[in-house]
Design a protein around this motif. Structure first.
Motif, PDB file in Angstrom:
ATOM      1  N   ASN A   4       0.795  -1.234   0.000  1.00  0.00           N
ATOM      2  CA  ASN A   4       0.000   0.000   0.000  1.00  0.00           C
ATOM      3  C   ASN A   4       0.825   1.280   0.000  1.00  0.00           C
ATOM      4  O   ASN A   4       0.241   2.363  -0.022  1.00  0.00           O
ATOM      5  N   ASP A   5       2.163   1.197   0.009  1.00  0.00           N
ATOM      6  CA  ASP A   5       2.993   2.396  -0.137  1.00  0.00           C
ATOM      7  C   ASP A   5       2.811   2.967  -1.536  1.00  0.00           C
ATOM      8  O   ASP A   5       2.689   2.220  -2.507  1.00  0.00           O
ATOM      9  N   TRP A   6       2.778   4.299  -1.651  1.00  0.00           N
ATOM     10  CA  TRP A   6       2.788   4.987  -2.946  1.00  0.00           C
ATOM     11  C   TRP A   6       4.213   5.441  -3.200  1.00  0.00           C
ATOM     12  O   TRP A   6       4.805   6.125  -2.362  1.00  0.00           O
ATOM     13  N   ILE A   7       4.765   5.052  -4.364  1.00  0.00           N
ATOM     14  CA  ILE A   7       6.161   5.333  -4.679  1.00  0.00           C
ATOM     15  C   ILE A   7       6.246   5.912  -6.085  1.00  0.00           C
ATOM     16  O   ILE A   7       5.580   5.444  -7.005  1.00  0.00           O
ATOM     17  N   TYR A   8       7.087   6.932  -6.243  1.00  0.00           N
ATOM     18  CA  TYR A   8       7.313   7.525  -7.562  1.00  0.00           C
ATOM     19  C   TYR A   8       8.304   6.669  -8.338  1.00  0.00           C
ATOM     20  O   TYR A   8       9.373   6.331  -7.831  1.00  0.00           O
ATOM     21  N   THR A   9       7.952   6.314  -9.580  1.00  0.00           N
ATOM     22  CA  THR A   9       8.861   5.584 -10.463  1.00  0.00           C
ATOM     23  C   THR A   9       9.068   6.413 -11.728  1.00  0.00           C
ATOM     24  O   THR A   9       8.169   7.132 -12.159  1.00  0.00           O
ATOM     25  N   PRO A  10      10.251   6.316 -12.346  1.00  0.00           N
ATOM     26  CA  PRO A  10      10.508   7.093 -13.556  1.00  0.00           C
ATOM     27  C   PRO A  10       9.557   6.771 -14.713  1.00  0.00           C
ATOM     28  O   PRO A  10       9.188   7.664 -15.469  1.00  0.00           O
ATOM     29  N   ARG A  11       9.118   5.548 -14.849  1.00  0.00           N
ATOM     30  CA  ARG A  11       8.288   5.170 -16.005  1.00  0.00           C
ATOM     31  C   ARG A  11       6.797   5.419 -15.784  1.00  0.00           C
ATOM     32  O   ARG A  11       6.098   5.840 -16.706  1.00  0.00           O
ATOM     33  N   PHE A  12       6.255   5.138 -14.607  1.00  0.00           N
ATOM     34  CA  PHE A  12       4.815   5.202 -14.379  1.00  0.00           C
ATOM     35  C   PHE A  12       4.382   6.271 -13.384  1.00  0.00           C
ATOM     36  O   PHE A  12       3.217   6.329 -13.016  1.00  0.00           O
ATOM     37  N   CYS A  13       5.288   7.113 -12.944  1.00  0.00           N
ATOM     38  CA  CYS A  13       5.013   8.136 -11.921  1.00  0.00           C
ATOM     39  C   CYS A  13       4.615   7.454 -10.612  1.00  0.00           C
ATOM     40  O   CYS A  13       5.273   6.539 -10.192  1.00  0.00           O
ATOM     41  N   GLY A  14       3.525   7.848  -9.980  1.00  0.00           N
ATOM     42  CA  GLY A  14       3.145   7.287  -8.687  1.00  0.00           C
ATOM     43  C   GLY A  14       2.454   5.942  -8.832  1.00  0.00           C
ATOM     44  O   GLY A  14       1.471   5.824  -9.552  1.00  0.00           O
ATOM     45  N   VAL A  15       2.978   4.937  -8.145  1.00  0.00           N
ATOM     46  CA  VAL A  15       2.373   3.602  -8.178  1.00  0.00           C
ATOM     47  C   VAL A  15       2.144   3.120  -6.749  1.00  0.00           C
ATOM     48  O   VAL A  15       2.861   3.499  -5.832  1.00  0.00           O
ATOM     49  N   ARG A  16       1.122   2.275  -6.575  1.00  0.00           N
ATOM     50  CA  ARG A  16       0.832   1.695  -5.260  1.00  0.00           C
ATOM     51  C   ARG A  16       1.332   0.259  -5.249  1.00  0.00           C
ATOM     52  O   ARG A  16       1.022  -0.529  -6.141  1.00  0.00           O
ATOM     53  N   ILE A  17       2.091  -0.089  -4.223  1.00  0.00           N
ATOM     54  CA  ILE A  17       2.651  -1.435  -4.091  1.00  0.00           C
ATOM     55  C   ILE A  17       1.564  -2.372  -3.563  1.00  0.00           C
ATOM     56  O   ILE A  17       1.007  -2.143  -2.497  1.00  0.00           O
ATOM     57  N   GLU A  18       1.282  -3.426  -4.337  1.00  0.00           N
ATOM     58  CA  GLU A  18       0.259  -4.391  -3.935  1.00  0.00           C
ATOM     59  C   GLU A  18       0.826  -5.723  -3.490  1.00  0.00           C
ATOM     60  O   GLU A  18       0.127  -6.488  -2.823  1.00  0.00           O
ATOM     61  N   ARG A  19       2.066  -5.996  -3.852  1.00  0.00           N
ATOM     62  CA  ARG A  19       2.720  -7.254  -3.444  1.00  0.00           C
ATOM     63  C   ARG A  19       4.186  -6.971  -3.150  1.00  0.00           C
ATOM     64  O   ARG A  19       4.753  -6.011  -3.674  1.00  0.00           O
ATOM     65  N   ILE A  20       4.793  -7.824  -2.349  1.00  0.00           N
ATOM     66  CA  ILE A  20       6.234  -7.799  -2.091  1.00  0.00           C
ATOM     67  C   ILE A  20       6.759  -9.211  -2.343  1.00  0.00           C
ATOM     68  O   ILE A  20       6.184 -10.185  -1.840  1.00  0.00           O
ATOM     69  N   PHE A  21       7.828  -9.306  -3.113  1.00  0.00           N
ATOM     70  CA  PHE A  21       8.442 -10.601  -3.407  1.00  0.00           C
ATOM     71  C   PHE A  21       9.877 -10.625  -2.906  1.00  0.00           C
ATOM     72  O   PHE A  21      10.568  -9.608  -2.892  1.00  0.00           O
ATOM     73  N   GLU A  22      10.325 -11.801  -2.522  1.00  0.00           N
ATOM     74  CA  GLU A  22      11.688 -11.988  -2.036  1.00  0.00           C
ATOM     75  C   GLU A  22      12.713 -11.980  -3.167  1.00  0.00           C
ATOM     76  O   GLU A  22      13.874 -11.678  -2.937  1.00  0.00           O
ATOM     77  N   ASN A  23      12.290 -12.357  -4.384  1.00  0.00           N
ATOM     78  CA  ASN A  23      13.225 -12.369  -5.510  1.00  0.00           C
ATOM     79  C   ASN A  23      12.484 -12.206  -6.830  1.00  0.00           C
ATOM     80  O   ASN A  23      11.265 -12.345  -6.899  1.00  0.00           O
ATOM     81  N   ARG A  24      13.235 -11.900  -7.871  1.00  0.00           N
ATOM     82  CA  ARG A  24      12.672 -11.636  -9.197  1.00  0.00           C
ATOM     83  C   ARG A  24      11.993 -12.862  -9.797  1.00  0.00           C
ATOM     84  O   ARG A  24      10.980 -12.739 -10.490  1.00  0.00           O
ATOM     85  N   GLU A  25      12.496 -14.053  -9.515  1.00  0.00           N
ATOM     86  CA  GLU A  25      11.902 -15.273 -10.069  1.00  0.00           C
ATOM     87  C   GLU A  25      10.462 -15.460  -9.594  1.00  0.00           C
ATOM     88  O   GLU A  25       9.586 -15.814 -10.370  1.00  0.00           O
ATOM     89  N   GLN A  26      10.214 -15.205  -8.317  1.00  0.00           N
ATOM     90  CA  GLN A  26       8.849 -15.307  -7.785  1.00  0.00           C
ATOM     91  C   GLN A  26       7.938 -14.293  -8.464  1.00  0.00           C
ATOM     92  O   GLN A  26       6.804 -14.608  -8.828  1.00  0.00           O
TER      93      GLN A  26
END
Length: 62
Positions: A4-26
């Protein structure tokens, strides 16, 4: 980074985090493959297309 954190990204501007993963493969297995060009604080953010002009975003530990 937390769900639920809102974070600014260079490509999509503000995005809301809906999941957290331990690694890129997951994240890839769950369909989070679109780069946002965010690499900070030990995390990368990847997006997943969920419909026309709709995406969901996840933080991935580096």
């Amino acid at each position: 980074m937390k769900i639920n954190d809102w974070i600014y990204t260079p490509r999509f501007c503000g995005v809301r985090i809906e999941r957290i993963f331990e690694n890129r493969e997951q994240a890839w297995k769950e369909g989070y493959k679109e780069p946002t060009h965010y690499h900070k604080d030990g995390y990368t953010i990847l997006g997943k297309n969920i419909g026309v002009n709709r995406m969901t975003f996840a933080g991935v530990k580096e």
